[in-house]
Design a protein around this motif. Sequence first.
Motif, PDB file in Angstrom:
ATOM      1  N   VAL A 277       0.825  -1.219   0.000  1.00  0.00           N
ATOM      2  CA  VAL A 277       0.000   0.000   0.000  1.00  0.00           C
ATOM      3  C   VAL A 277       0.849   1.255   0.000  1.00  0.00           C
ATOM      4  N   LYS A 278       2.064   1.153   0.513  1.00  0.00           N
ATOM      5  CA  LYS A 278       2.931   2.337   0.476  1.00  0.00           C
ATOM      6  C   LYS A 278       3.522   2.544  -0.919  1.00  0.00           C
ATOM      7  N   SER A 279       3.876   1.448  -1.579  1.00  0.00           N
ATOM      8  CA  SER A 279       4.448   1.575  -2.918  1.00  0.00           C
ATOM      9  C   SER A 279       3.390   1.890  -3.968  1.00  0.00           C
ATOM     10  N   TRP A 287      -5.307  -2.573  -0.149  1.00  0.00           N
ATOM     11  CA  TRP A 287      -5.905  -2.050   1.078  1.00  0.00           C
ATOM     12  C   TRP A 287      -6.894  -3.059   1.670  1.00  0.00           C
ATOM     13  N   ILE A 288      -7.662  -3.689   0.796  1.00  0.00           N
ATOM     14  CA  ILE A 288      -8.648  -4.681   1.282  1.00  0.00           C
ATOM     15  C   ILE A 288      -7.942  -5.855   1.949  1.00  0.00           C
ATOM     16  N   ILE A 307      -8.798   0.443   6.133  1.00  0.00           N
ATOM     17  CA  ILE A 307      -9.803   0.525   5.078  1.00  0.00           C
ATOM     18  C   ILE A 307     -10.268   1.969   4.893  1.00  0.00           C
ATOM     19  N   LYS A 308     -10.193   2.761   5.956  1.00  0.00           N
ATOM     20  CA  LYS A 308     -10.507   4.200   5.806  1.00  0.00           C
ATOM     21  C   LYS A 308      -9.469   4.870   4.928  1.00  0.00           C
ATOM     22  N   ALA A 309      -8.202   4.527   5.165  1.00  0.00           N
ATOM     23  CA  ALA A 309      -7.149   5.079   4.295  1.00  0.00           C
ATOM     24  C   ALA A 309      -7.338   4.596   2.870  1.00  0.00           C
ATOM     25  N   GLY A 310      -7.780   3.345   2.706  1.00  0.00           N
ATOM     26  CA  GLY A 310      -8.038   2.841   1.365  1.00  0.00           C
ATOM     27  C   GLY A 310      -9.147   3.603   0.672  1.00  0.00           C
ATOM     28  N   CYS A 311     -10.201   3.953   1.414  1.00  0.00           N
ATOM     29  CA  CYS A 311     -11.275   4.747   0.814  1.00  0.00           C
ATOM     30  C   CYS A 311     -10.776   6.135   0.405  1.00  0.00           C
ATOM     31  N   GLU A 312      -9.846   6.685   1.167  1.00  0.00           N
ATOM     32  CA  GLU A 312      -9.314   8.005   0.816  1.00  0.00           C
ATOM     33  C   GLU A 312      -8.418   7.933  -0.420  1.00  0.00           C
ATOM     34  N   HIS A 313      -7.634   6.874  -0.547  1.00  0.00           N
ATOM     35  CA  HIS A 313      -6.720   6.759  -1.688  1.00  0.00           C
ATOM     36  C   HIS A 313      -7.413   6.199  -2.927  1.00  0.00           C
TER      37      HIS A 313
END
Length: 926
Positions: A277-279, A287-288, A307-313
Amino acid sequence: MSKVASIKPNKLAFLSMPAPPSYVAGLGRGASGFTTRSDIGPAREGPSAEVVAEAQMRRGEEMEMDSEAYQDPDNEMGLFAGTVYEADDEEADKIYEGVDQAMDQRRKARREAREIEEQKAIRAQRPKIQQQFADLKRALSVVSDAEWEGIPEVGNLTKRRKVRDFGKTYAVPDSVIVGDRDRGGFENALDPRQQDYGGFETPAGSEALTNLVEMGQARDKVLSLKLDQISGTSSISGSATSVDPKGYLTDLNSVVLKSEAEIGDIKRARMLFDSLVKSNPKHAPGWIAAACVEEHAGRMVAARKLIKAGCEHCPKSEDVWLEAARLHNTQDAKIILANAVQHCPQSVKIWLTAANLEVEVKAKKRVLRKALESIPNSVRLWKETVNLESSALDARILLSRAVEVIPQSVELWLALARLETPAQAKAVLNKARKAIPTSHEIWIAAGRLLEQEAEKPEKTKEERAQELEVVDKTIEMGVKSLRQHQVLLTREQWLKEAEKCEEEASPRTCEAIIKATVGMELEEEDRYDTWLGDAESAESRGRIGTARAIIAYALRVFPDRKALWRRAADLEKAHGTRESLEEILSRAVHYCPQAEVLWLMWAKEKWLGGDVPGAREVLEKAFIVNPESEVIWLAAVKLEAENNELNVARELLIRARSVADTERIWMKSAVFERQQGQFETALATLSTAISKYPKFAKLYMIQGQIHESQKDYPAARASYAAGIKACPKEITLWILASRLEEKDNKSIKARALLDKARLVNPANELLWAESVGVEERSSGPAQAKVILSRGLQECPTSGILWSMAIWAEPRPTRKARSVDALKKSLDDPIIICTVARLFWAERKIDKARQWFSRAVATNPDLGDSWAWWLKFERQHGTPEQQQEVIEKCVQAEPHHSPVWQSVAKDMQNTGKNTKQLLELVAAKLE
């Protein structure tokens, strides 16, 4: 010298001397060193073998040599004991030692790896406490000072000073009860003293106006109450605890103990997904997956953060939003999905998930209609919205709008047509056909609609027939229209659609589809076999209407095929009514008038239906078309005889002998006279018949049986002898002749006849079985077993002989003998019935019932098997099971088996049906 010799040595000087190195007291007497638990440190080991040997040498003791039996063969103390150890021997030993070291080094890495894996497996199964809490210890580094200060003090958990209560009770003083009663109360009245001084106990201006002690107690009480409320304690119960019992038990259930291997896998997965997820932060599956890892590890807070960070990205990924909704509770999920539809307004899954989160139907409708505003061309959303409507009118309005928005959806058109009235449904289907000219479902729905209209009860028979013809034309037009639009469904697909229509109670539409499509893609010479195969396949799946339609179409193409008409009649007999069967047979004899079996089936159905005049009429028509048919004459005779028209039956036989002069008619004439007790007439008929047909063995049998019933053994013997001479290959004649001699107490002659019969007819199981029976009745079981073994050598696959061999064995060996019989006889029905009887004897009821069913299924024509099964059910079965056996036997109509034939051909049982014969045979069996 004398002075020196006179000095006596001190024998106790060794007591003051230091002990030699590695000295062990009592070693010479067999003692060994030992330590106790009082010693500090590890226990000391005893002296090694080298130390013991060195001590023995210093003491002058000889080393005890092992005997030859216990010597190591590698120690050169036997054959090579006297050889010289030379340089080449030393070099060879060094070489061997080097090889051993090299091999040990080679295996060292593998051995160490195996030991490590074994240790890991052991640690994974039984991890140490410090390993289980390693991650928790590391997590303590992030605990703040305030959190440390907020940890409550641990009380006395050892329970050492807890007063043990063994159920003792004490009387509570009245002062305690009164004090507890007044503790929370207050007074609202002043005593006379307080009234005199304005509410105070002392005069005004006194220094003791207030009681400071009581004020301090009141303040402490208020403070205690507040503290109890904050910590959740109860001052009434006296228990001070902040633990919620239900929540505590829930937390205990949620604790998942993970092994060391699982913890390591979770850590590695966490590192990998963190790097992923960082790369690549725009990769939604990363993210999932990272959130799922944290969820598996039991860290729901971390999973929700990820998963919140995934929704933002990845705000455009519906999967991320759906996963976020899954990881949160219902209220938070609603907020998340509300944000999701802002970023992904075209996602059907998100809208449906949001609708499913709602509890009230009104809220679900509101969400789905909002979804339709964003995605008006989603069939699934329209279907879900319509399903929520309880009113047919509202659903019809919604579907009308849906087909306007999505005119290419067949499902929506058909749903709208089902909700409309018949007249409006036709208009809807016409619009659907114009909008989607490549859909066969619309044409089939139109056919089903017409069929429903035609089947209304107010329609007359002529109107119904006309409208059903419209169904055929509609389906035919549909097939042609689909071909014009390049929609080419295969025969198999059309047959599946026909079966589907039959399943949905539309048999006329099913028949119309068969008529229009069953002849597609077939060569002319393959049509007959293919259609028969299709009909059998449909019947095996329980689609009787489809099979009937296929055979009906085949009969239109091949009206002169007798086998096809017979197949149609059998189908109607098994699944139809007597009226439909008679209709099929009337058409069959019209197209195949020479088919005698069809005439006989028609007459029999008339007779079974109670229409005897109708059966006579059918047979009269059959006589006109087939005047010389033997079976039709005999069927007419049987019909009259069964209805007690004996004179008519006799006249028919006389006419039959003149019109259809066959050997079987002559035989039936003799049997008829014999059944009526006219033995002289029967013998005269037989004499004439034998002169005409000297090679027909049954004439000799009947003649001999008549003489035998009259106790005229010489005449019977002459009849059988004449028959054997004319028909030496007829086995029944030899057996009847042998039984006659045996009845006349001439067993030797009976044995000789059977020996001669076996020479003329080698390898015949019936003759061998009769010979075994003769020997058993005359000589005994020993001689019978000898004959039986000879018979099995000549007839190794005979079911009758193997059955006799099984019963001839002692009870413990019958089971093994039955296994050999099944292998050799290739699942003969007689052997199967014998095995069932063995299970019956062993009280294995279920297995016996299974094997009886298997025996009658292998050959339903053997009446003895049915009788044994009925006898078994009479002993162990229920009335329903007994009735089922009787019904199956009546349907099978068996004619063979020794006991069954002897009972059926007995003159006393003339005219009895299959059920009555079954009862008689079951009673006769032993």
